[in-house]
Design a protein around this motif. Sequence first.
Motif, PDB file in Angstrom:
ATOM      1  N   ARG A  55     -24.297  44.885   1.737  1.00  0.00           N
ATOM      2  CA  ARG A  55     -24.067  45.178   3.159  1.00  0.00           C
ATOM      3  C   ARG A  55     -24.989  46.297   3.645  1.00  0.00           C
ATOM      4  O   ARG A  55     -25.581  46.204   4.730  1.00  0.00           O
ATOM      5  CB  ARG A  55     -22.602  45.550   3.389  1.00  0.00           C
ATOM      6  N   GLU A  56     -25.127  47.347   2.841  1.00  0.00           N
ATOM      7  CA  GLU A  56     -25.983  48.474   3.240  1.00  0.00           C
ATOM      8  C   GLU A  56     -27.439  48.047   3.394  1.00  0.00           C
ATOM      9  O   GLU A  56     -28.094  48.398   4.390  1.00  0.00           O
ATOM     10  CB  GLU A  56     -25.888  49.598   2.205  1.00  0.00           C
ATOM     11  N   TYR A  57     -27.972  47.294   2.455  1.00  0.00           N
ATOM     12  CA  TYR A  57     -29.364  46.887   2.523  1.00  0.00           C
ATOM     13  C   TYR A  57     -29.597  45.866   3.630  1.00  0.00           C
ATOM     14  O   TYR A  57     -30.645  45.878   4.281  1.00  0.00           O
ATOM     15  CB  TYR A  57     -29.864  46.360   1.172  1.00  0.00           C
TER      16      TYR A  57
ATOM     17  N   GLY B 118     -32.069  46.486   6.903  1.00  0.00           N
ATOM     18  CA  GLY B 118     -33.081  45.524   7.330  1.00  0.00           C
ATOM     19  C   GLY B 118     -32.935  45.154   8.794  1.00  0.00           C
ATOM     20  O   GLY B 118     -33.925  44.946   9.486  1.00  0.00           O
ATOM     21  N   ARG B 119     -31.716  45.100   9.294  1.00  0.00           N
ATOM     22  CA  ARG B 119     -31.491  44.752  10.702  1.00  0.00           C
ATOM     23  C   ARG B 119     -31.779  45.925  11.630  1.00  0.00           C
ATOM     24  O   ARG B 119     -32.074  45.726  12.799  1.00  0.00           O
ATOM     25  CB  ARG B 119     -30.045  44.300  10.891  1.00  0.00           C
ATOM     26  N   CYS B 120     -31.694  47.139  11.116  1.00  0.00           N
ATOM     27  CA  CYS B 120     -31.864  48.327  11.954  1.00  0.00           C
ATOM     28  C   CYS B 120     -33.319  48.582  12.337  1.00  0.00           C
ATOM     29  O   CYS B 120     -33.592  49.240  13.333  1.00  0.00           O
ATOM     30  CB  CYS B 120     -31.315  49.571  11.263  1.00  0.00           C
ATOM     31  N   ARG B 121     -34.244  48.094  11.549  1.00  0.00           N
ATOM     32  CA  ARG B 121     -35.650  48.353  11.864  1.00  0.00           C
ATOM     33  C   ARG B 121     -36.063  47.542  13.093  1.00  0.00           C
ATOM     34  O   ARG B 121     -35.693  46.384  13.231  1.00  0.00           O
ATOM     35  CB  ARG B 121     -36.537  47.989  10.681  1.00  0.00           C
ATOM     36  N   THR B 122     -36.817  48.167  13.921  1.00  0.00           N
ATOM     37  CA  THR B 122     -37.271  47.477  15.131  1.00  0.00           C
ATOM     38  C   THR B 122     -38.434  46.564  14.795  1.00  0.00           C
ATOM     39  O   THR B 122     -39.055  46.684  13.737  1.00  0.00           O
ATOM     40  CB  THR B 122     -37.710  48.500  16.206  1.00  0.00           C
ATOM     41  N   GLY B 123     -38.763  45.694  15.707  1.00  0.00           N
ATOM     42  CA  GLY B 123     -39.823  44.715  15.494  1.00  0.00           C
ATOM     43  C   GLY B 123     -41.177  45.359  15.250  1.00  0.00           C
ATOM     44  O   GLY B 123     -41.998  44.860  14.491  1.00  0.00           O
ATOM     45  N   ASP B 124     -41.478  46.469  15.917  1.00  0.00           N
ATOM     46  CA  ASP B 124     -42.777  47.116  15.761  1.00  0.00           C
ATOM     47  C   ASP B 124     -42.900  47.804  14.407  1.00  0.00           C
ATOM     48  O   ASP B 124     -44.001  47.941  13.884  1.00  0.00           O
ATOM     49  CB  ASP B 124     -42.995  48.161  16.868  1.00  0.00           C
ATOM     50  N   ASP B 125     -41.754  48.278  13.869  1.00  0.00           N
ATOM     51  CA  ASP B 125     -41.765  49.018  12.604  1.00  0.00           C
ATOM     52  C   ASP B 125     -41.765  48.095  11.391  1.00  0.00           C
ATOM     53  O   ASP B 125     -41.832  48.568  10.276  1.00  0.00           O
ATOM     54  CB  ASP B 125     -40.536  49.936  12.509  1.00  0.00           C
TER      55      ASP B 125
ATOM     56  N   SER C 232     -44.854  43.023   4.107  1.00  0.00           N
ATOM     57  CA  SER C 232     -44.686  43.197   2.657  1.00  0.00           C
ATOM     58  C   SER C 232     -43.359  43.902   2.356  1.00  0.00           C
ATOM     59  O   SER C 232     -42.687  43.580   1.366  1.00  0.00           O
ATOM     60  CB  SER C 232     -45.863  43.947   2.044  1.00  0.00           C
ATOM     61  N   ALA C 233     -42.957  44.834   3.196  1.00  0.00           N
ATOM     62  CA  ALA C 233     -41.665  45.510   3.009  1.00  0.00           C
ATOM     63  C   ALA C 233     -40.530  44.518   3.215  1.00  0.00           C
ATOM     64  O   ALA C 233     -39.522  44.552   2.490  1.00  0.00           O
ATOM     65  CB  ALA C 233     -41.538  46.693   3.968  1.00  0.00           C
TER      66      ALA C 233
ATOM     67  N   ALA D 299     -36.354  41.287   0.906  1.00  0.00           N
ATOM     68  CA  ALA D 299     -35.755  39.959   0.701  1.00  0.00           C
ATOM     69  C   ALA D 299     -35.640  39.663  -0.799  1.00  0.00           C
ATOM     70  O   ALA D 299     -34.621  39.128  -1.258  1.00  0.00           O
ATOM     71  CB  ALA D 299     -36.589  38.898   1.404  1.00  0.00           C
ATOM     72  N   ALA D 300     -36.685  40.014  -1.538  1.00  0.00           N
ATOM     73  CA  ALA D 300     -36.646  39.789  -2.992  1.00  0.00           C
ATOM     74  C   ALA D 300     -35.559  40.661  -3.626  1.00  0.00           C
ATOM     75  O   ALA D 300     -34.820  40.200  -4.518  1.00  0.00           O
ATOM     76  CB  ALA D 300     -38.006  40.091  -3.615  1.00  0.00           C
ATOM     77  N   PHE D 301     -35.480  41.907  -3.147  1.00  0.00           N
ATOM     78  CA  PHE D 301     -34.450  42.803  -3.687  1.00  0.00           C
ATOM     79  C   PHE D 301     -33.055  42.276  -3.363  1.00  0.00           C
ATOM     80  O   PHE D 301     -32.164  42.260  -4.222  1.00  0.00           O
ATOM     81  CB  PHE D 301     -34.630  44.219  -3.144  1.00  0.00           C
ATOM     82  N   LEU D 302     -32.842  41.812  -2.147  1.00  0.00           N
ATOM     83  CA  LEU D 302     -31.539  41.258  -1.764  1.00  0.00           C
ATOM     84  C   LEU D 302     -31.216  40.004  -2.577  1.00  0.00           C
ATOM     85  O   LEU D 302     -30.059  39.781  -2.928  1.00  0.00           O
ATOM     86  CB  LEU D 302     -31.503  40.956  -0.268  1.00  0.00           C
ATOM     87  N   ALA D 303     -32.231  39.206  -2.886  1.00  0.00           N
ATOM     88  CA  ALA D 303     -32.001  38.011  -3.709  1.00  0.00           C
ATOM     89  C   ALA D 303     -31.550  38.427  -5.109  1.00  0.00           C
ATOM     90  O   ALA D 303     -30.619  37.832  -5.678  1.00  0.00           O
ATOM     91  CB  ALA D 303     -33.267  37.164  -3.781  1.00  0.00           C
ATOM     92  N   ARG D 304     -32.215  39.457  -5.674  1.00  0.00           N
ATOM     93  CA  ARG D 304     -31.798  39.949  -7.000  1.00  0.00           C
ATOM     94  C   ARG D 304     -30.412  40.577  -6.926  1.00  0.00           C
ATOM     95  O   ARG D 304     -29.584  40.402  -7.838  1.00  0.00           O
ATOM     96  CB  ARG D 304     -32.816  40.963  -7.548  1.00  0.00           C
ATOM     97  N   LEU D 305     -30.157  41.259  -5.860  1.00  0.00           N
ATOM     98  CA  LEU D 305     -28.843  41.875  -5.679  1.00  0.00           C
ATOM     99  C   LEU D 305     -27.765  40.792  -5.553  1.00  0.00           C
ATOM    100  O   LEU D 305     -26.682  40.914  -6.136  1.00  0.00           O
ATOM    101  CB  LEU D 305     -28.854  42.788  -4.454  1.00  0.00           C
TER     102      LEU D 305
END
Length: 160
Positions: A46-48, A52-59, A63-64, A69-75
């Motif tokens: 939930r935290e991760y 991911g949703r908190c970042r704005t489109g410009d930021d 690659s991040a 996404a890869a980290f969330l898949a492993r999680l």
Amino acid sequence: MKPATLRLLIERARTSSEAAQALHARLRRSEDQARAHLEMLHQYVREYEDRGRCRTGDDRDPSADRNQAAFLARLQLAVDTQAAEVQSRVAAAAAAAGEVALCLRRRKSLETLDERRRAQEQRAAARRDQKNTDEFAQRAMERAATTGLQHDAAGAGKEP
């Protein structure tokens, strides 16, 4: 069954039931720990996801995003693995609870058998005591009757 054998079986049943209860308690603690770990993993997901949703489109960095996404898949894989572990521990605790119930039934059956044996011995002892008392009373009555006849016979010979 001999009383000594029955006592030995009861003691073994008591030991088995205590061991089964201890194992069940350990498995329940293990299950609780696995559930807590699963909840912690859900919280991380939930935290991760929120980050991911908190970042704005410009930021956003592609690659991040891929790394996240890869980290969330492993999680999520860790969550799925932990959920399977929780289910495994639940099943083990349930099996242990069944073993505890079985051990307690065996122990209770043996204790009931011992109680019945003791009650039967007490009834037999009471019957023996009653028989002895009856025999003693019968002999006393016979002696009294014999003594009374002897007194009557002795008194009849003395009369003029």
